[in-house]
Design a protein around this motif. Sequence first.
Motif: not given
Length: 77
Positions: A11-13, A27
Amino acid sequence: MARCDACGNDYDRAFQVTMEGRTRTFDSFECAIQACAPECTHCACKIIGHGVQAGQQLYCCVHCANQAGDPGLRDRL
């Protein structure tokens, strides 16, 4: 991207939580709660608020503490 330590999702966040000297990546708050929050001694739900403590026992609420046989704890009025 970072991989969640609880569910394995990339997950990028993602974010990190450091607790007791150990840093873990998650995540979602759901995964962080499942991995980090203590469980109520009586009902086994995750304690995500303050909870209450009687000796070494942790409870999610006074009701659970009373049900587990610790009548000394009271809710705030």
